[in-house]
Write a protein that holds these residues in place. Structure first.
Motif, PDB file in Angstrom:
ATOM      1  N   ALA A  49       1.032  -0.915   0.168  1.00 40.04           N
ATOM      2  CA  ALA A  49      -0.190  -0.432   0.170  1.00 40.04           C
ATOM      3  C   ALA A  49       1.035   0.999   0.008  1.00 40.04           C
ATOM      4  N   VAL A  50       1.884   1.188   0.624  1.00 41.07           N
ATOM      5  CA  VAL A  50       2.797   2.033   1.107  1.00 41.07           C
ATOM      6  C   VAL A  50       3.295   2.734  -0.714  1.00 41.07           C
ATOM      7  N   LEU A  51       3.914   1.507  -1.046  1.00 39.72           N
ATOM      8  CA  LEU A  51       4.220   1.976  -2.651  1.00 39.72           C
ATOM      9  C   LEU A  51       3.379   1.713  -3.888  1.00 39.72           C
ATOM     10  N   GLY A  52       2.312   2.030  -3.399  1.00 45.08           N
ATOM     11  CA  GLY A  52       0.594   2.533  -4.618  1.00 45.08           C
ATOM     12  C   GLY A  52       0.789   1.058  -5.259  1.00 45.08           C
ATOM     13  N   LEU A  53       1.428  -0.299  -4.942  1.00 46.59           N
ATOM     14  CA  LEU A  53       0.733  -1.169  -5.893  1.00 46.59           C
ATOM     15  C   LEU A  53       0.075  -2.054  -5.238  1.00 46.59           C
ATOM     16  N   THR A  54      -0.746  -1.172  -4.244  1.00 46.97           N
ATOM     17  CA  THR A  54      -2.218  -1.673  -4.217  1.00 46.97           C
ATOM     18  C   THR A  54      -3.222  -0.445  -2.965  1.00 46.97           C
ATOM     19  N   ASP A  55      -4.468  -0.972  -3.854  1.00 45.41           N
ATOM     20  CA  ASP A  55      -4.777   0.011  -3.361  1.00 45.41           C
ATOM     21  C   ASP A  55      -5.489  -0.080  -1.789  1.00 45.41           C
ATOM     22  N   CYS A  56      -5.879   0.832  -0.886  1.00 42.72           N
ATOM     23  CA  CYS A  56      -6.304   0.770   0.332  1.00 42.72           C
ATOM     24  C   CYS A  56      -7.804   1.614   0.782  1.00 42.72           C
ATOM     25  N   ASP A  57      -8.172   1.147   1.728  1.00 42.93           N
ATOM     26  CA  ASP A  57      -8.982   2.002   2.433  1.00 42.93           C
ATOM     27  C   ASP A  57      -8.005   2.887   4.018  1.00 42.93           C
ATOM     28  N   GLY A  58      -8.678   4.046   3.845  1.00 45.56           N
ATOM     29  CA  GLY A  58      -8.360   4.825   4.703  1.00 45.56           C
ATOM     30  C   GLY A  58      -7.693   6.036   4.390  1.00 45.56           C
ATOM     31  N   GLN A  59      -7.217   6.500   5.000  1.00 46.85           N
ATOM     32  CA  GLN A  59      -5.797   7.833   4.492  1.00 46.85           C
ATOM     33  C   GLN A  59      -4.663   7.642   4.476  1.00 46.85           C
ATOM     34  N   LEU A  60      -3.525   7.837   2.907  1.00 44.07           N
ATOM     35  CA  LEU A  60      -2.339   7.361   3.214  1.00 44.07           C
ATOM     36  C   LEU A  60      -1.540   8.436   2.258  1.00 44.07           C
ATOM     37  N   SER A  61      -0.431   8.524   3.052  1.00 42.38           N
ATOM     38  CA  SER A  61       0.472   9.327   2.284  1.00 42.38           C
ATOM     39  C   SER A  61       1.358   9.382   2.088  1.00 42.38           C
ATOM     40  N   VAL A  62       2.523   9.258   1.091  1.00 40.87           N
ATOM     41  CA  VAL A  62       4.157   8.563   0.717  1.00 40.87           C
ATOM     42  C   VAL A  62       4.312  10.418   0.081  1.00 40.87           C
ATOM     43  N   LEU A  63       5.144  11.231   0.994  1.00 40.14           N
ATOM     44  CA  LEU A  63       5.932  12.129   0.797  1.00 40.14           C
ATOM     45  C   LEU A  63       5.043  13.263   0.018  1.00 40.14           C
ATOM     46  N   GLY A  64       3.787  13.129   1.228  1.00 37.01           N
ATOM     47  CA  GLY A  64       2.577  13.996   0.404  1.00 37.01           C
ATOM     48  C   GLY A  64       2.218  13.592  -0.855  1.00 37.01           C
ATOM     49  N   LEU A  65       2.373  12.371  -1.399  1.00 31.36           N
ATOM     50  CA  LEU A  65       1.629  11.645  -2.255  1.00 31.36           C
ATOM     51  C   LEU A  65       0.465  10.726  -1.863  1.00 31.36           C
ATOM     52  N   ASP A  66      -0.493  10.337  -2.919  1.00 32.44           N
ATOM     53  CA  ASP A  66      -1.063   9.688  -2.657  1.00 32.44           C
ATOM     54  C   ASP A  66      -0.545   7.896  -3.313  1.00 32.44           C
ATOM     55  N   PRO A  67      -0.166   7.109  -2.712  1.00 32.88           N
ATOM     56  CA  PRO A  67       0.580   6.359  -3.621  1.00 32.88           C
ATOM     57  C   PRO A  67       0.398   5.303  -4.623  1.00 32.88           C
ATOM     58  N   PHE A  68      -0.682   5.549  -4.716  1.00 35.41           N
ATOM     59  CA  PHE A  68      -1.904   4.436  -5.779  1.00 35.41           C
ATOM     60  C   PHE A  68      -2.052   5.114  -6.527  1.00 35.41           C
ATOM     61  N   ARG A  69      -2.646   6.462  -7.000  1.00 36.09           N
ATOM     62  CA  ARG A  69      -2.658   7.165  -7.471  1.00 36.09           C
ATOM     63  C   ARG A  69      -1.196   7.972  -7.934  1.00 36.09           C
ATOM     64  N   GLN A  70      -0.547   8.557  -7.931  1.00 34.63           N
ATOM     65  CA  GLN A  70       0.170   9.289  -8.004  1.00 34.63           C
ATOM     66  C   GLN A  70       2.040   8.089  -7.962  1.00 34.63           C
ATOM     67  N   ARG A  71       1.379   7.318  -8.263  1.00 30.39           N
ATOM     68  CA  ARG A  71       2.710   6.116  -8.505  1.00 30.39           C
ATOM     69  C   ARG A  71       3.716   6.455  -8.964  1.00 30.39           C
ATOM     70  N   LYS A  72       3.655   6.881  -9.935  1.00 29.21           N
ATOM     71  CA  LYS A  72       5.201   7.399 -11.211  1.00 29.21           C
ATOM     72  C   LYS A  72       6.031   8.147 -10.484  1.00 29.21           C
ATOM     73  N   GLU A  73       5.264   9.992 -10.015  1.00 31.61           N
ATOM     74  CA  GLU A  73       5.458  10.440  -9.255  1.00 31.61           C
ATOM     75  C   GLU A  73       6.164   9.825  -7.768  1.00 31.61           C
ATOM     76  N   LEU A  74       6.033   9.167  -7.004  1.00 31.44           N
ATOM     77  CA  LEU A  74       6.408   8.554  -5.881  1.00 31.44           C
ATOM     78  C   LEU A  74       7.411   7.907  -5.851  1.00 31.44           C
ATOM     79  N   LEU A  75       6.930   7.233  -6.977  1.00 30.96           N
ATOM     80  CA  LEU A  75       8.483   6.258  -7.613  1.00 30.96           C
ATOM     81  C   LEU A  75       9.505   7.571  -8.011  1.00 30.96           C
ATOM     82  N   ASN A  76       9.425   8.172  -8.406  1.00 32.00           N
ATOM     83  CA  ASN A  76      10.874   9.067  -8.589  1.00 32.00           C
ATOM     84  C   ASN A  76      11.768   9.728  -6.842  1.00 32.00           C
ATOM     85  N   ASN A  77      10.733   9.816  -6.345  1.00 32.98           N
ATOM     86  CA  ASN A  77      11.519   9.398  -4.825  1.00 32.98           C
ATOM     87  C   ASN A  77      11.585   8.728  -4.014  1.00 32.98           C
TER      88      ASN A  77
END
Lengths: 285, 305
Positions: A49-77
């Motif tokens: 879920a943190v890596l955006g490899l799976t969707d989840c319920d609740g609120q999850l933010s990694v580096l200020g991004l939604d890991p599932f929906r902004q995965r490419k931006e996330l993987l840059n960092n």
């Protein structure tokens, strides 16, 4: 301190199985967090879920991004090793460097080549020609040459012998970690990494049993070795977990009165492995 | 985006060396076959002399038709072999990465699933055709060069018999159109193979061809021909040719049957406007797009760990 990961009431269900159950936690910059749990506890699901490899319920933010929906931006960092045995076996090491260099904006080929030059991995070799230990060195060299703020390692040393495991964690600290970088790691070999961790988290049946800085464990948890009548008295103080060692009782206490326990036997701070067992078994009991 | 595509396409070329090896092997086999024919043929002096005299005396149109036909044989053999390479590539492209679990590594890099699937389609529809075209042109040149040496050795004029009549430019323009048009026309099959490659757990070849073979058969029992037309007949009904039958290529004006002069030109037989304006082409591309989108969805949502 900047919070790199922030989870609020995160849950994930696979059919009838509640893999992650209403979990809340945060990870701050410059920390090394160890995530431990028995098989099927939900730690890999949580990492996914943190890596955006799976969707989840609740609120999850990694580096200020939604890991599932902004995965490419996330993987840059961020960068991660899901399993060291997954590098493409047909590829030459030099091609692998070319590819990561072309696709990852934060990858430093110079750093990777420098790291690789300290190993016995040849650049003209194919991955299939390397030993498992060398593949791990290669993977770690690629990952640590990425200037990422968050590194996530899921069982990175699974199947490797003790020499490689020691070298792996040694390199991780020496080559990668600094106060701007954060590492999130899961492994079954708790004892081998507890001395490099700044924080630990225990997860069981999808729920967090413990989330604490390593240096606070001594204030919260104590292990008492005692026997006979003193053991009966100690049991009255409601230990978290009790086990037998060489005919003596070893009890783990949470937020107990240190002064009273000192009078009942030998006291020490439990190891992470013992605390893990105590928390998991205690939760079951 | 473009940098990622280039890197992804390069990766495909590194992984699938058959794109280079296959045309080389096919060209070599055909060159060896041609050479063997020439060596064996050299033993029949009288026949060769007659053939050279005959070839020198026929009209330019006939000679051009003969050479175009001959070169087309080489074109077809290379194209079919590369077609087979394309089918196997499409069936392997999303399957192999799951089989060896390297998908976990690829997905740890900042590349979207859509970019990955698009790169596979670009390889099937642009890169392999480009390699096919290069292989065809190289084979034509190789064979013509070998034939030139042989004709000169036999006392004929290669310039007159071969190079003047070969209409290479016309042949190559037509081939260029064909090698890029055919994958576009067969796009629904390419999309289907890529989708199957991304979905099945084993035997992608069987899983891809079973529905293609069986569904129209089942449909036939209901006396319907919709799937038969859409699946079985599609590869043979590309709307790229100006004439639809051999009859249309013939001229009966003089009482006999002759090949219409303009039909000697391969390029003249093509009707690109008809091809581009064919609703069936665009429908096929839409189907390919939908299947590719489904492959992206599966790659994105399926748990490979």
């Amino acid at each position: 301190m900047t919070r790199l990961v922030e989870a609020q009431n995160v849950s994930k269900r696979y059919g009838r199985v509640q893999a992650v159950d209403n979990v809340s936690f945060s990870v701050e910059e410059g920390r090394i967090l160890g995530l431990f749990g028995p098989n099927g506890a939900g730690k890999t699901t949580l990492l996914k879920a943190v890596l955006g490899l799976t969707d989840c319920d609740g609120q999850l933010s990694v580096l200020g991004l939604d890991p599932f929906r902004q995965r490419k931006e996330l993987l840059n960092n961020i960068c991660y090793i899901a399993d060291v045995a997954v590098l493409p076996r047909w590829m030459r090491v030099s091609r692998l460097l070319d590819f990561v260099e072309a696709t990852h904006p934060r990858f430093s080929r110079k750093s990777a080549e420098e790291l690789l030059s300290r190993t016995s991995v040849r650049k003209d070799a194919k991955v299939r020609e390397l030993s498992k230990g060398m593949v791990t060195q290669l993977h770690l060299s690629l990952i640590t040459a990425i200037d990422a703020r968050l590194l996530i390692l899921d069982e990175p040393t699974l199947g490797l012998d003790i020499l490689f495991r020691k070298e792996f964690y040694g390199n991780l600290l020496a080559e990668y970690f600094d106060e701007q970088r954060t590492i999130l790691i899961t492994t079954h070999q708790v004892e081998e990494i507890e001395n490099i961790l700044t924080d630990i988290m225990f997860i069981h049946n999808g729920r967090i049993l413990l989330d604490a800085p390593m240096d606070s464990l001594g204030d919260q948890y104590l292990e008492l070795m005692t026997s006979g009548e003193k053991a009966d008295t100690a049991r009255g103080l409601r230990p978290l977990f009790e086990r037998e060692v060489f005919g003596k009782s070893v009890m783990t206490f949470e937020n107990a009165d240190r002064g009273r326990l000192e009078m009942l036997g030998e006291l020490r701070v439990p190891s992470v492995a013992d605390l893990f067992v105590a928390k998991v078994k205690g939760a079951v009991a | 985006m473009i940098a990622n595509q280039l890197a992804l396409i390069k990766r495909e070329l590194w992984e699938h060396r058959s794109f280079g090896i296959t045309p080389l092997a096919v060209a070599s086999v055909m060159a060896i076959g041609t050479l063997s024919f020439m060596v064996i043929g050299s033993g029949f002096r009288d026949v060769i002399d007659m053939a050279l005299v005959g070839a020198s005396n026929v009209g330019e149109t006939e000679r051009r038709a003969m050479l175009t036909g001959l070169l087309s044989v080489y074109t077809v053999v290379v194209a079919i072999s590369m077609g087979i390479v394309t089918v196997f590539y499409c069936l392997d492209c999303l399957y192999a990465e799951r089989k060896d679990r390297s998908i976990l590594f690829w997905r740890s890099l900042p590349i979207t699933d859509a970019e990955t699937v698009v790169s596979k389609l670009l390889v099937a529809m642009l890169v392999i055709p480009a390699a096919t075209y290069a292989a065809i042109v190289a084979t034509h040149l190789l064979v013509l060069l070998m034939a030139s040496v042989w004709v000169e050795m036999q006392g004929g004029s290669a310039a007159h018999l071969l190079w003047n009549g070969a209409a290479l430019l016309d042949n190559w323009v037509a081939t260029l159109v064909l090698v890029f048009a055919v994958p576009l026309w067969l796009a629904p099959f390419i999309g289907w193979f890529v989708f199957v490659s991304g979905v099945v757990k084993r035997s992608p070849l069987l899983m891809a061809f079973l529905p293609i073979a069986v569904l129209p058969l089942i449909e036939l029992t209901f006396e319907s021909h919709l799937l038969v037309k859409a699946i079985w007949a599609r590869p043979f009904s590309i709307p790229l040719f100006g004439v639809d039958s051999v009859e249309g290529m013939m001229d009966r004006a003089g009482g006999g049957i002759e090949l219409r002069e303009e039909m000697v030109s391969l390029a003249a037989t093509l009707d690109v406007g008809k091809f581009v304006s064919s609703p069936s082409l665009w429908l096929g591309l839409v189907v390919c797009g939908l299947l590719a989108a489904a492959a992206v969805y599966v790659r994105r949502y399926r748990d490979e760990s």
